[in-house]
Design a protein around this motif. Sequence first.
Motif, PDB file in Angstrom:
ATOM      1  N   SER A  91       0.828  -1.205   0.000  1.00 17.55           N
ATOM      2  CA  SER A  91       0.000   0.000   0.000  1.00 17.55           C
ATOM      3  C   SER A  91       0.864   1.258   0.000  1.00 17.55           C
ATOM      4  CB  SER A  91      -0.923   0.014   1.224  1.00 17.55           C
ATOM      5  OG  SER A  91      -1.768  -1.100   1.197  1.00 17.55           O
ATOM      6  N   LEU A  92       1.886   1.288   0.839  1.00 13.17           N
ATOM      7  CA  LEU A  92       2.769   2.454   0.877  1.00 13.17           C
ATOM      8  C   LEU A  92       3.538   2.612  -0.431  1.00 13.17           C
ATOM      9  CD1 LEU A  92       4.144   2.221   4.511  1.00 13.17           C
ATOM     10  CD2 LEU A  92       2.514   3.871   3.598  1.00 13.17           C
ATOM     11  N   PHE A  93       3.954   1.497  -1.037  1.00 17.98           N
ATOM     12  CA  PHE A  93       4.639   1.563  -2.321  1.00 17.98           C
ATOM     13  C   PHE A  93       3.734   2.179  -3.376  1.00 17.98           C
ATOM     14  CE2 PHE A  93       7.554   0.509  -5.568  1.00 17.98           C
ATOM     15  CZ  PHE A  93       6.807   0.025  -6.630  1.00 17.98           C
ATOM     16  N   LEU A  94       2.472   1.759  -3.417  1.00 20.61           N
ATOM     17  CA  LEU A  94       1.543   2.295  -4.415  1.00 20.61           C
ATOM     18  C   LEU A  94       1.231   3.765  -4.166  1.00 20.61           C
ATOM     19  CD1 LEU A  94      -0.919  -0.689  -4.815  1.00 20.61           C
ATOM     20  CD2 LEU A  94       0.844   0.073  -6.409  1.00 20.61           C
ATOM     21  N   ILE A  95       1.159   4.150  -2.902  1.00 21.22           N
ATOM     22  CA  ILE A  95       0.868   5.548  -2.572  1.00 21.22           C
ATOM     23  C   ILE A  95       1.952   6.465  -3.124  1.00 21.22           C
ATOM     24  CG2 ILE A  95       0.794   7.201  -0.651  1.00 21.22           C
ATOM     25  CD1 ILE A  95      -0.637   5.014   0.945  1.00 21.22           C
ATOM     26  N   GLY A 112     -12.494  11.214  -6.003  1.00 16.63           N
ATOM     27  CA  GLY A 112     -12.590   9.959  -5.266  1.00 16.63           C
ATOM     28  C   GLY A 112     -12.309  10.159  -3.795  1.00 16.63           C
ATOM     29  N   ILE A 113     -12.183   9.043  -3.089  1.00 18.17           N
ATOM     30  CA  ILE A 113     -11.809   9.141  -1.684  1.00 18.17           C
ATOM     31  C   ILE A 113     -10.311   9.338  -1.607  1.00 18.17           C
ATOM     32  CG2 ILE A 113     -13.725   7.715  -0.918  1.00 18.17           C
ATOM     33  CD1 ILE A 113     -11.718   5.427  -0.546  1.00 18.17           C
ATOM     34  N   GLY A 114      -9.840   9.839  -0.502  1.00 13.71           N
ATOM     35  CA  GLY A 114      -8.423  10.089  -0.344  1.00 13.71           C
ATOM     36  C   GLY A 114      -7.635   8.810  -0.133  1.00 13.71           C
ATOM     37  N   ILE A 115      -6.350   8.905  -0.371  1.00 12.86           N
ATOM     38  CA  ILE A 115      -5.474   7.745  -0.205  1.00 12.86           C
ATOM     39  C   ILE A 115      -5.443   7.320   1.264  1.00 12.86           C
ATOM     40  CG2 ILE A 115      -3.087   6.954  -0.378  1.00 12.86           C
ATOM     41  CD1 ILE A 115      -2.819   8.804  -2.807  1.00 12.86           C
ATOM     42  N   GLY A 116      -5.417   8.285   2.167  1.00 14.03           N
ATOM     43  CA  GLY A 116      -5.411   7.953   3.595  1.00 14.03           C
ATOM     44  C   GLY A 116      -6.665   7.211   4.019  1.00 14.03           C
ATOM     45  N   ALA A 122     -15.770   1.866   8.166  1.00 19.43           N
ATOM     46  CA  ALA A 122     -16.330   3.146   7.728  1.00 19.43           C
ATOM     47  C   ALA A 122     -15.864   4.282   8.639  1.00 19.43           C
ATOM     48  CB  ALA A 122     -17.850   3.073   7.704  1.00 19.43           C
ATOM     49  N   ILE A 123     -15.839   4.031   9.925  1.00 17.50           N
ATOM     50  CA  ILE A 123     -15.367   5.049  10.871  1.00 17.50           C
ATOM     51  C   ILE A 123     -13.891   5.341  10.640  1.00 17.50           C
ATOM     52  CG2 ILE A 123     -14.949   5.520  13.324  1.00 17.50           C
ATOM     53  CD1 ILE A 123     -17.557   3.933  13.879  1.00 17.50           C
ATOM     54  N   ALA A 124     -13.100   4.306  10.397  1.00 17.02           N
ATOM     55  CA  ALA A 124     -11.676   4.504  10.109  1.00 17.02           C
ATOM     56  C   ALA A 124     -11.497   5.296   8.822  1.00 17.02           C
ATOM     57  CB  ALA A 124     -10.964   3.160  10.005  1.00 17.02           C
ATOM     58  N   GLY A 125     -12.351   5.049   7.830  1.00  9.75           N
ATOM     59  CA  GLY A 125     -12.290   5.791   6.577  1.00  9.75           C
ATOM     60  C   GLY A 125     -12.581   7.266   6.758  1.00  9.75           C
ATOM     61  N   ILE A 126     -13.448   7.595   7.684  1.00 17.08           N
ATOM     62  CA  ILE A 126     -13.755   9.001   7.975  1.00 17.08           C
ATOM     63  C   ILE A 126     -12.532   9.691   8.571  1.00 17.08           C
ATOM     64  CG2 ILE A 126     -15.137  10.517   9.463  1.00 17.08           C
ATOM     65  CD1 ILE A 126     -17.448   8.479   9.061  1.00 17.08           C
ATOM     66  N   PHE A 127     -11.838   8.999   9.457  1.00 13.94           N
ATOM     67  CA  PHE A 127     -10.669   9.603  10.106  1.00 13.94           C
ATOM     68  C   PHE A 127      -9.408   9.544   9.245  1.00 13.94           C
ATOM     69  CE2 PHE A 127     -13.323   8.727  13.875  1.00 13.94           C
ATOM     70  CZ  PHE A 127     -13.388  10.019  14.356  1.00 13.94           C
ATOM     71  N   GLY A 128      -9.356   8.647   8.279  1.00 17.02           N
ATOM     72  CA  GLY A 128      -8.275   8.605   7.304  1.00 17.02           C
ATOM     73  C   GLY A 128      -6.899   8.435   7.905  1.00 17.02           C
ATOM     74  N   TRP A 129      -6.031   9.425   7.659  1.00 12.71           N
ATOM     75  CA  TRP A 129      -4.628   9.343   8.081  1.00 12.71           C
ATOM     76  C   TRP A 129      -4.486   9.255   9.588  1.00 12.71           C
ATOM     77  CZ3 TRP A 129      -1.000   7.697   5.177  1.00 12.71           C
ATOM     78  CH2 TRP A 129      -1.014   7.941   3.816  1.00 12.71           C
ATOM     79  N   LEU A 130      -5.439   9.783  10.354  1.00 12.60           N
ATOM     80  CA  LEU A 130      -5.354   9.668  11.812  1.00 12.60           C
ATOM     81  C   LEU A 130      -5.391   8.205  12.245  1.00 12.60           C
ATOM     82  CD1 LEU A 130      -7.655  12.596  12.951  1.00 12.60           C
ATOM     83  CD2 LEU A 130      -5.170  12.488  13.026  1.00 12.60           C
ATOM     84  N   TYR A 131      -6.252   7.407  11.595  1.00  8.05           N
ATOM     85  CA  TYR A 131      -6.316   5.989  11.929  1.00  8.05           C
ATOM     86  C   TYR A 131      -5.047   5.271  11.493  1.00  8.05           C
ATOM     87  CZ  TYR A 131      -7.736   1.175  12.380  1.00  8.05           C
ATOM     88  OH  TYR A 131      -7.782  -0.137  12.742  1.00  8.05           O
TER      89      TYR A 131
END
Length: 75
Positions: free
Chosen positions: A8-12, A32-36, A55-64
């Motif tokens: 995942s980090l390589f693709l980012i 689209g949705i963000g990478i985080g 879904a909750i983790a997706g809302i928080f993104g990079w924080l999670y």
Amino acid sequence: MKKLLLVSLFLIFTLPCLANDSKISNTAIGNGIGIGSALAVSICWSRTQSVLTSAIAGIFGWLYVIYYLFVRNDE
């Protein structure tokens, strides 16, 4: 699990470099949705197998994602 995170980090970091036209990459990221968020959802799903927590983790993104890096258990 570490392989998923490394891929995942390589693709980012490599996908933006591979885009030939900046209009295409800007449109894909803007609409689209963000990478985080995508990374957070995939990490959370692999840990909990729960749609609600993913879904909750997706809302928080990079924080999670940062939370996961500190709290994860080394396998």
